[in-house]
Write a protein that holds these residues in place. Structure first.
Motif, PDB file in Angstrom:
ATOM      1  N   ASP A 143       0.570  -1.208  -0.366  1.00 31.79           N
ATOM      2  CA  ASP A 143      -0.398   0.324  -0.418  1.00 31.79           C
ATOM      3  C   ASP A 143       0.493   1.039  -0.485  1.00 31.79           C
ATOM      4  N   PHE A 144       0.072   2.273  -0.425  1.00 30.80           N
ATOM      5  CA  PHE A 144       1.317   3.607  -0.629  1.00 30.80           C
ATOM      6  C   PHE A 144       2.217   4.156   0.196  1.00 30.80           C
ATOM      7  N   ASN A 145       1.069   3.856   1.804  1.00 29.61           N
ATOM      8  CA  ASN A 145       1.762   4.659   2.991  1.00 29.61           C
ATOM      9  C   ASN A 145       2.887   3.578   3.127  1.00 29.61           C
ATOM     10  N   HIS A 146       2.603   2.364   2.925  1.00 33.34           N
ATOM     11  CA  HIS A 146       3.901   1.258   2.954  1.00 33.34           C
ATOM     12  C   HIS A 146       5.264   2.028   2.595  1.00 33.34           C
ATOM     13  N   VAL A 147       4.812   2.483   0.169  1.00 33.11           N
ATOM     14  CA  VAL A 147       6.056   2.210  -0.135  1.00 33.11           C
ATOM     15  C   VAL A 147       6.272   3.787  -0.036  1.00 33.11           C
ATOM     16  N   ASP A 148       5.516   4.934   0.649  1.00 31.69           N
ATOM     17  CA  ASP A 148       6.147   6.359   1.152  1.00 31.69           C
ATOM     18  C   ASP A 148       7.060   6.743   2.198  1.00 31.69           C
ATOM     19  N   GLU A 149       7.026   5.161   3.226  1.00 35.74           N
ATOM     20  CA  GLU A 149       7.638   5.127   4.126  1.00 35.74           C
ATOM     21  C   GLU A 149       9.337   4.631   3.708  1.00 35.74           C
ATOM     22  N   ILE A 150       9.134   3.927   2.696  1.00 35.00           N
ATOM     23  CA  ILE A 150      10.352   3.124   2.116  1.00 35.00           C
ATOM     24  C   ILE A 150      11.197   4.634   1.184  1.00 35.00           C
ATOM     25  N   GLN A 151      10.487   4.583   0.525  1.00 34.62           N
ATOM     26  CA  GLN A 151      10.364   6.116  -0.815  1.00 34.62           C
ATOM     27  C   GLN A 151      11.605   6.825   0.051  1.00 34.62           C
ATOM     28  N   ILE A 152      10.970   7.979   1.582  1.00 38.10           N
ATOM     29  CA  ILE A 152      11.009   8.849   2.569  1.00 38.10           C
ATOM     30  C   ILE A 152      12.447   8.627   3.314  1.00 38.10           C
ATOM     31  N   ALA A 153      13.041   7.155   3.571  1.00 42.31           N
ATOM     32  CA  ALA A 153      14.378   6.597   3.966  1.00 42.31           C
ATOM     33  C   ALA A 153      14.697   6.262   2.942  1.00 42.31           C
ATOM     34  N   CYS A 154      14.591   6.293   1.432  1.00 45.41           N
ATOM     35  CA  CYS A 154      15.724   4.890   0.952  1.00 45.41           C
ATOM     36  C   CYS A 154      15.397   6.411  -0.699  1.00 45.41           C
ATOM     37  N   LYS A 155      15.239   7.907  -0.302  1.00 45.98           N
ATOM     38  CA  LYS A 155      15.226   8.829  -0.822  1.00 45.98           C
ATOM     39  C   LYS A 155      16.794   8.727  -2.145  1.00 45.98           C
ATOM     40  N   GLU A 156      17.999   9.071  -1.455  1.00 43.81           N
ATOM     41  CA  GLU A 156      19.491   9.248  -1.832  1.00 43.81           C
ATOM     42  C   GLU A 156      19.571   7.993  -2.191  1.00 43.81           C
ATOM     43  N   ALA A 157      19.147   6.919  -2.000  1.00 42.51           N
ATOM     44  CA  ALA A 157      19.699   5.514  -2.816  1.00 42.51           C
ATOM     45  C   ALA A 157      19.502   5.269  -4.073  1.00 42.51           C
ATOM     46  N   MET A 158      17.394   5.851  -3.876  1.00 35.68           N
ATOM     47  CA  MET A 158      17.079   5.689  -5.872  1.00 35.68           C
ATOM     48  C   MET A 158      17.265   6.890  -5.668  1.00 35.68           C
ATOM     49  N   LEU A 159      17.654   7.825  -5.710  1.00 40.87           N
ATOM     50  CA  LEU A 159      18.313   8.837  -6.687  1.00 40.87           C
ATOM     51  C   LEU A 159      19.195   8.358  -7.567  1.00 40.87           C
ATOM     52  N   LEU A 160      20.649   8.000  -6.702  1.00 42.91           N
ATOM     53  CA  LEU A 160      21.483   7.456  -7.345  1.00 42.91           C
ATOM     54  C   LEU A 160      21.713   6.028  -8.092  1.00 42.91           C
ATOM     55  N   TRP A 161      20.284   5.258  -7.470  1.00 41.91           N
ATOM     56  CA  TRP A 161      20.374   4.169  -8.504  1.00 41.91           C
ATOM     57  C   TRP A 161      19.708   4.011  -9.673  1.00 41.91           C
ATOM     58  N   GLY A 162      18.867   5.384  -9.903  1.00 45.75           N
ATOM     59  CA  GLY A 162      18.181   5.698 -10.961  1.00 45.75           C
ATOM     60  C   GLY A 162      16.070   4.789 -11.040  1.00 45.75           C
ATOM     61  N   TYR A 163      15.598   5.588  -9.708  1.00 45.44           N
ATOM     62  CA  TYR A 163      14.547   4.796  -8.896  1.00 45.44           C
ATOM     63  C   TYR A 163      13.352   5.313  -9.025  1.00 45.44           C
TER      64      TYR A 163
END
Ligand SMILES: *[C@@H]1O[C@H](CO)[C@@H](O)[C@H](O)[C@H]1NC(C)=O
Ligand SMILES: *[C@@H]1O[C@H](CO)[C@@H](O)[C@H](O)[C@H]1NC(C)=O
Length: 187
Positions: A143-163
């Motif tokens: 669900d989006f709430n869980h996805v958003d938690e991951i996205q907040i914790a992973c913002k930098e990693a996702m930016l670096l790896w192109g997610y």
């Protein structure tokens, strides 16, 4: 050898050993897909470094930094790949891996690709999958709430790896949302 959850920086020593002549393939995956995949696994649940997105994504940042350094030092001995590229284009990507390893394709590799990436047989640990369906399953399973938690914790990693981030539930589940974009490893 396939090694799971080993940090890339710890490989340095093995690469430095000229007698071993090792090549390394680093496989990275979207943290949202990783968390979804680990959700039902019993081996993972008690360990915070397995269950906490912030731990997972700190590791992804560490691997990104190490990948830049190692690629500069040993340009032809490290290949970096995102899991999603392998799943979406198993054939082309497998041929890229073979080229990197300086191995030639064989009939049995072609047969394996043909038989294991187009049909679904067995349970979650089966190697017979419809590869195209696997990488973005999290879009519908989390669900989006869980996805958003991951996205907040992973913002930098996702930016670096192109997610790419999903903005909201509708955006996340829409067919137009492509979670991957180009990225480069900066040295
Ligand atoms: C897989 O890719 C290789 C190299 O591009 C090509 O020669 C081969 O025909 C492809 N196989 C399939 C089943 O698409
Ligand atoms: C979801 O995000 C998209 C893209 O930013 C936006 O256009 C849309 O209005 C948002 N929808 C909702 C329900 O907030």
């Amino acid at each position: 050898m396939k090694v799971v959850r080993l940090r890339l920086r710890l490989i340095q020593e093995i690469l430095d050993d000229k007698d071993l002549n090792v090549k390394v393939l680093l496989l990275v995956r979207d943290p949202r897909g990783v968390m979804q995949s680990r959700q039902h696994s019993t081996f993972c649940q008690p360990a915070p470094d397995c269950r906490e997105p912030s731990h997972l994504c700190a590791d992804m940042i560490s691997d990104y930094v190490a990948a830049g350094r190692i690629q500069q030092q040993y340009p032809d001995r490290l290949m970096v790949l995102r899991y999603e590229e392998l799943a979406l284009k198993p054939n082309i990507t497998t041929y890229r891996i073979l080229k990197f390893l300086r191995l030639s394709a064989t009939q049995s590799i072609d047969e394996f690709l043909q038989s294991h990436t187009n049909v679904e047989v067995g349970d979650a640990y089966s190697t017979f999958r419809v590869s195209q369906k696997v990488p973005f399953k999290w879009k519908y399973a989390l669900d989006f709430n869980h996805v958003d938690e991951i996205q907040i914790a992973c913002k930098e990693a996702m930016l670096l790896w192109g997610y790419r981030m999903a903005y909201n539930e509708t955006h996340m589940k829409s067919k137009d949302f492509n979670p991957i974009e180009d990225y480069t490893i900066s040295q």
